[in-house]
Design a protein around this motif. Structure first.
Motif, short mmCIF file in Angstrom:
data_model
loop_
_atom_site.label_atom_id
_atom_site.label_comp_id
_atom_site.label_asym_id
_atom_site.label_seq_id
_atom_site.Cartn_x
_atom_site.Cartn_y
_atom_site.Cartn_z
N ASP A 173 32.11 53.00 17.49
CA ASP A 173 31.28 53.46 17.27
C ASP A 173 31.07 54.56 18.80
N PHE A 174 30.60 54.80 19.66
CA PHE A 174 30.79 55.32 20.88
C PHE A 174 31.13 54.52 22.23
N SER A 175 31.68 54.68 22.68
CA SER A 175 31.97 53.73 24.25
C SER A 175 30.92 53.05 24.28
N PRO A 176 31.22 52.96 25.36
CA PRO A 176 30.29 52.17 26.74
C PRO A 176 30.09 53.38 27.45
N HIS A 177 31.96 54.02 27.43
CA HIS A 177 31.43 55.23 29.04
C HIS A 177 30.86 56.58 28.19
N GLN A 178 30.81 56.11 27.10
CA GLN A 178 30.30 58.06 26.68
C GLN A 178 28.96 56.90 26.41
N LYS A 179 28.47 56.25 26.56
CA LYS A 179 27.05 55.80 26.28
C LYS A 179 25.88 56.19 28.10
N VAL A 180 26.72 55.21 29.25
CA VAL A 180 26.57 55.44 30.33
C VAL A 180 26.23 57.10 30.90
N THR A 181 27.75 57.89 30.06
CA THR A 181 27.93 58.54 30.92
C THR A 181 26.25 60.08 30.34
N VAL A 182 26.18 59.98 29.38
CA VAL A 182 25.03 60.94 28.11
C VAL A 182 23.58 60.47 29.30
N ALA A 183 23.33 58.93 29.26
CA ALA A 183 21.75 58.70 29.88
C ALA A 183 21.99 59.14 31.67
N LEU A 184 23.83 59.55 32.04
CA LEU A 184 23.52 59.53 33.29
C LEU A 184 22.71 61.07 33.58
N ARG A 185 23.74 62.36 32.88
CA ARG A 185 23.59 63.83 32.75
C ARG A 185 22.51 63.78 32.73
N MET A 186 22.01 63.34 31.12
CA MET A 186 19.99 63.49 30.67
C MET A 186 19.01 63.48 32.52
N MET A 187 19.60 62.20 32.30
CA MET A 187 18.52 61.88 33.86
C MET A 187 18.79 63.25 35.44
N ALA A 188 20.30 63.38 35.46
CA ALA A 188 20.12 64.05 36.74
C ALA A 188 20.14 65.31 36.26
N TYR A 189 20.40 65.63 35.05
CA TYR A 189 20.69 67.84 34.70
C TYR A 189 19.54 68.01 34.22
N GLY A 190 18.98 66.79 33.22
CA GLY A 190 18.13 66.92 32.35
C GLY A 190 18.61 67.69 31.25
N SER A 191 19.91 67.32 31.25
CA SER A 191 20.69 68.16 29.88
C SER A 191 19.63 67.28 28.42
N PRO A 192 19.99 68.90 27.66
CA PRO A 192 19.16 69.23 25.88
C PRO A 192 19.78 67.68 25.75
N THR A 193 18.93 66.87 24.41
CA THR A 193 20.04 66.72 23.98
C THR A 193 21.03 67.38 22.92
N ASP A 194 20.42 68.34 22.67
CA ASP A 194 21.70 69.00 21.79
C ASP A 194 22.85 69.28 22.25
N SER A 195 22.57 69.27 23.87
CA SER A 195 24.23 70.23 24.32
C SER A 195 24.90 68.56 24.73
N MET A 196 24.70 67.26 24.34
CA MET A 196 25.34 65.88 24.52
C MET A 196 26.08 66.10 22.95
N ASP A 197 25.44 66.56 21.90
CA ASP A 197 25.71 66.70 20.46
C ASP A 197 27.06 67.47 20.37
N GLU A 198 27.03 68.33 21.53
CA GLU A 198 28.11 69.79 21.75
C GLU A 198 29.13 69.23 21.83
N THR A 199 28.44 68.05 23.10
CA THR A 199 29.90 68.21 24.43
C THR A 199 30.65 66.79 23.94
N TYR A 200 29.67 66.11 23.45
CA TYR A 200 29.68 63.97 23.35
C TYR A 200 29.45 63.26 21.93
N GLY A 201 28.99 65.18 21.29
CA GLY A 201 29.24 64.84 19.53
C GLY A 201 28.31 63.67 19.26
#
Length: 154
Positions: free
Chosen positions: A58-86
């Motif tokens: 499944d997704f690694s801890p690094h991926q999960k923490v990175t996604v959470a931080l990117r969403m908070m720090a940049y206000g990244s939408p979830t669809d950009s996380m799908d494109e970048t991290y699947g």
């Protein structure tokens, strides 16, 4: 593949990006990220890597923490996380929720509290050293002249 790219770009001994790039991208130094990663990994089993229904990792801890931080720090939408991290929208939102819960649980007593007198004295000294005496309780700093202030903000 996205885990391998993330590790290769930022976390391997011969990472593609430098320490400065890491700090600019994650808004923190790598050792701070690693502390967060370690703490959420220890506190919440969600951040431990498991196998999905097909037996693949499944997704690694690094991926999960990175996604959470990117969403908070940049206000990244979830669809950009799908494109970048699947990672699907639901998984992104759930990851962010779990991450925030752990951060509050682990760090509330140390960082998520009102400042005490010692904290205030330290902050007052820092702001005075930087030329902003009396800065506490005046976070907007609107009374300061800013020589290079963009005209639209004046």
């Amino acid at each position: 593949m996205s885990h391998a790219n993330l590790m290769n770009n930022y976390f391997s001994p011969n990472a593609v990006y430098t320490k400065e790039d890491f700090k600019r991208c994650f808004w923190m130094r790598r050792h701070v990220f690693e502390r967060l990663l370690r703490d959420v990994h220890q506190v919440n089993p969600y951040f431990r890597q498991k196998r999905d229904g097909t037996g693949r990792p499944d997704f690694s801890p690094h991926q999960k923490v990175t996604v959470a931080l990117r969403m908070m720090a940049y206000g990244s939408p979830t669809d950009s996380m799908d494109e970048t991290y699947g990672m699907s929208e639901f998984t992104c939102l759930y990851t962010l929720e779990q991450f925030c819960d752990v951060i509050v649980q682990v760090y509330k007593d140390e960082y998520l509290r009102e400042p005490n007198q010692e904290d205030l004295n330290r902050l007052i000294r820092k702001t005075e050293d930087r030329g902003f005496p009396g800065m506490i309780r005046s976070l907007d700093c609107m009374h300061w002249d800013w020589k290079n202030c963009p005209t639209r903000w004046q």
